[in-house]
Design a protein around this motif. Structure first.
Motif, PDB file in Angstrom:
ATOM      1  N   GLY A  47       0.829  -1.196   0.000  1.00 35.05           N
ATOM      2  CA  GLY A  47       0.000   0.000   0.000  1.00 35.05           C
ATOM      3  C   GLY A  47       0.866   1.249   0.000  1.00 35.05           C
ATOM      4  O   GLY A  47       2.067   1.187   0.282  1.00 35.05           O
ATOM      5  N   PRO A  48       0.273   2.404  -0.297  1.00 35.67           N
ATOM      6  CA  PRO A  48       1.029   3.652  -0.420  1.00 35.67           C
ATOM      7  C   PRO A  48       1.836   4.027   0.823  1.00 35.67           C
ATOM      8  O   PRO A  48       2.991   4.426   0.706  1.00 35.67           O
ATOM      9  CB  PRO A  48      -0.044   4.705  -0.691  1.00 35.67           C
ATOM     10  CG  PRO A  48      -1.244   3.965  -1.135  1.00 35.67           C
ATOM     11  CD  PRO A  48      -1.145   2.585  -0.580  1.00 35.67           C
ATOM     12  N   GLU A  49       1.259   3.885   2.000  1.00 29.77           N
ATOM     13  CA  GLU A  49       1.970   4.263   3.227  1.00 29.77           C
ATOM     14  C   GLU A  49       3.134   3.314   3.504  1.00 29.77           C
ATOM     15  O   GLU A  49       4.231   3.738   3.853  1.00 29.77           O
ATOM     16  CB  GLU A  49       1.013   4.296   4.420  1.00 29.77           C
ATOM     17  CG  GLU A  49       0.090   5.476   4.415  1.00 29.77           C
ATOM     18  CD  GLU A  49       0.823   6.814   4.416  1.00 29.77           C
ATOM     19  OE1 GLU A  49       1.775   6.992   5.196  1.00 29.77           O
ATOM     20  OE2 GLU A  49       0.448   7.673   3.593  1.00 29.77           O
TER      21      GLU A  49
ATOM     22  N   LYS B 291       5.898   3.913   1.015  1.00 28.46           N
ATOM     23  CA  LYS B 291       6.637   5.131   1.325  1.00 28.46           C
ATOM     24  C   LYS B 291       7.664   4.882   2.433  1.00 28.46           C
ATOM     25  O   LYS B 291       8.829   5.255   2.301  1.00 28.46           O
ATOM     26  CB  LYS B 291       5.662   6.226   1.744  1.00 28.46           C
ATOM     27  CG  LYS B 291       6.305   7.552   1.987  1.00 28.46           C
ATOM     28  CD  LYS B 291       5.254   8.597   2.329  1.00 28.46           C
ATOM     29  CE  LYS B 291       5.890   9.946   2.589  1.00 28.46           C
ATOM     30  NZ  LYS B 291       4.888  10.958   2.923  1.00 28.46           N
ATOM     31  N   SER B 292       7.232   4.241   3.500  1.00 28.38           N
ATOM     32  CA  SER B 292       8.153   4.016   4.619  1.00 28.38           C
ATOM     33  C   SER B 292       9.241   3.000   4.264  1.00 28.38           C
ATOM     34  O   SER B 292      10.414   3.198   4.578  1.00 28.38           O
ATOM     35  CB  SER B 292       7.393   3.572   5.866  1.00 28.38           C
ATOM     36  OG  SER B 292       6.757   2.343   5.661  1.00 28.38           O
ATOM     37  N   LEU B 293       8.857   1.909   3.588  1.00 30.50           N
ATOM     38  CA  LEU B 293       9.861   0.912   3.201  1.00 30.50           C
ATOM     39  C   LEU B 293      10.778   1.438   2.106  1.00 30.50           C
ATOM     40  O   LEU B 293      11.966   1.114   2.076  1.00 30.50           O
ATOM     41  CB  LEU B 293       9.186  -0.376   2.734  1.00 30.50           C
ATOM     42  CG  LEU B 293       9.012  -1.447   3.795  1.00 30.50           C
ATOM     43  CD1 LEU B 293       8.295  -2.658   3.226  1.00 30.50           C
ATOM     44  CD2 LEU B 293      10.300  -1.848   4.427  1.00 30.50           C
ATOM     45  N   GLY B 294      10.239   2.246   1.215  1.00 30.29           N
ATOM     46  CA  GLY B 294      11.069   2.845   0.173  1.00 30.29           C
ATOM     47  C   GLY B 294      12.167   3.698   0.775  1.00 30.29           C
ATOM     48  O   GLY B 294      13.324   3.673   0.321  1.00 30.29           O
ATOM     49  N   LYS B 295      11.826   4.437   1.811  1.00 35.59           N
ATOM     50  CA  LYS B 295      12.817   5.257   2.506  1.00 35.59           C
ATOM     51  C   LYS B 295      13.906   4.381   3.125  1.00 35.59           C
ATOM     52  O   LYS B 295      15.098   4.687   3.026  1.00 35.59           O
ATOM     53  CB  LYS B 295      12.130   6.088   3.586  1.00 35.59           C
ATOM     54  CG  LYS B 295      13.046   7.021   4.312  1.00 35.59           C
ATOM     55  CD  LYS B 295      12.292   7.860   5.321  1.00 35.59           C
ATOM     56  CE  LYS B 295      13.268   8.771   6.058  1.00 35.59           C
ATOM     57  NZ  LYS B 295      12.593   9.559   7.091  1.00 35.59           N
ATOM     58  N   VAL B 296      13.505   3.276   3.737  1.00 32.11           N
ATOM     59  CA  VAL B 296      14.458   2.351   4.349  1.00 32.11           C
ATOM     60  C   VAL B 296      15.387   1.758   3.283  1.00 32.11           C
ATOM     61  O   VAL B 296      16.607   1.684   3.474  1.00 32.11           O
ATOM     62  CB  VAL B 296      13.721   1.228   5.114  1.00 32.11           C
ATOM     63  CG1 VAL B 296      14.684   0.159   5.580  1.00 32.11           C
ATOM     64  CG2 VAL B 296      12.952   1.807   6.285  1.00 32.11           C
ATOM     65  N   PHE B 297      14.814   1.352   2.158  1.00 30.55           N
ATOM     66  CA  PHE B 297      15.624   0.800   1.069  1.00 30.55           C
ATOM     67  C   PHE B 297      16.618   1.835   0.545  1.00 30.55           C
ATOM     68  O   PHE B 297      17.780   1.516   0.293  1.00 30.55           O
ATOM     69  CB  PHE B 297      14.745   0.315  -0.088  1.00 30.55           C
ATOM     70  CG  PHE B 297      14.199  -1.063   0.093  1.00 30.55           C
ATOM     71  CD1 PHE B 297      15.030  -2.166   0.179  1.00 30.55           C
ATOM     72  CD2 PHE B 297      12.825  -1.274   0.158  1.00 30.55           C
ATOM     73  CE1 PHE B 297      14.520  -3.438   0.334  1.00 30.55           C
ATOM     74  CE2 PHE B 297      12.303  -2.545   0.313  1.00 30.55           C
ATOM     75  CZ  PHE B 297      13.152  -3.632   0.405  1.00 30.55           C
ATOM     76  N   ASN B 298      16.164   3.064   0.368  1.00 28.92           N
ATOM     77  CA  ASN B 298      17.051   4.118  -0.134  1.00 28.92           C
ATOM     78  C   ASN B 298      18.178   4.412   0.848  1.00 28.92           C
ATOM     79  O   ASN B 298      19.322   4.633   0.439  1.00 28.92           O
ATOM     80  CB  ASN B 298      16.261   5.387  -0.455  1.00 28.92           C
ATOM     81  CG  ASN B 298      15.432   5.225  -1.707  1.00 28.92           C
ATOM     82  OD1 ASN B 298      15.790   4.470  -2.612  1.00 28.92           O
ATOM     83  ND2 ASN B 298      14.318   5.919  -1.758  1.00 28.92           N
ATOM     84  N   GLU B 299      17.881   4.402   2.133  1.00 28.94           N
ATOM     85  CA  GLU B 299      18.920   4.605   3.138  1.00 28.94           C
ATOM     86  C   GLU B 299      19.935   3.466   3.107  1.00 28.94           C
ATOM     87  O   GLU B 299      21.136   3.691   3.231  1.00 28.94           O
ATOM     88  CB  GLU B 299      18.297   4.728   4.527  1.00 28.94           C
ATOM     89  CG  GLU B 299      17.543   6.021   4.735  1.00 28.94           C
ATOM     90  CD  GLU B 299      16.744   6.060   6.026  1.00 28.94           C
ATOM     91  OE1 GLU B 299      16.687   5.043   6.754  1.00 28.94           O
ATOM     92  OE2 GLU B 299      16.158   7.121   6.303  1.00 28.94           O
ATOM     93  N   LEU B 300      19.436   2.242   2.942  1.00 27.33           N
ATOM     94  CA  LEU B 300      20.323   1.082   2.852  1.00 27.33           C
ATOM     95  C   LEU B 300      21.225   1.193   1.627  1.00 27.33           C
ATOM     96  O   LEU B 300      22.438   0.977   1.715  1.00 27.33           O
ATOM     97  CB  LEU B 300      19.515  -0.213   2.808  1.00 27.33           C
ATOM     98  CG  LEU B 300      20.318  -1.504   2.600  1.00 27.33           C
ATOM     99  CD1 LEU B 300      21.321  -1.707   3.726  1.00 27.33           C
ATOM    100  CD2 LEU B 300      19.374  -2.693   2.498  1.00 27.33           C
TER     101      LEU B 300
END
Length: 94
Positions: free
Chosen positions: A49-51, A54-63
């Motif tokens: 889902g969108p939320e 968004k939160s997991l995408g941020k985690v992946f980008n940080e990784l």
């Protein structure tokens, strides 16, 4: 420990043990390449889902950023060590 934490720990451990640029590039491709571990995991975001996305995408980008930073640090370290070694071998007393 979740799958991302395990992957991060594993990749950082492998990066710290690399002693040449060719092996470092192999690790980079296996982690960040088109079919790399992180890229494959990021493809699962589509089904969320969108939320959550968004939160997991941020985690992946940080990784990804953390792995890229560590790869660059290790690349500089290996390059400097190779240069230093080469200079010691080629040193001539005039």
């Amino acid at each position: 420990m979740n799958e991302l934490d395990k992957l991060e720990k594993d990749l950082l451990s492998k990066i710290s043990q690399i002693t040449n640029l060719a092996d470092l590039e192999k690790i980079r491709v296996s982690a960040l390449g088109k079919k790399g571990n992180i890229s494959v995991m990021m493809k699962t975001l589509v089904s969320l889902g969108p939320e959550e996305r968004k939160s997991l995408g941020k985690v992946f980008n940080e990784l990804k950023l953390k792995i890229e930073t560590e790869l660059e640090k290790r690349k500089r370290f290996i390059s400097n060590a190779e240069l230093s070694s080469r200079l010691k071998q080629e040193w001539i007393d005039v």
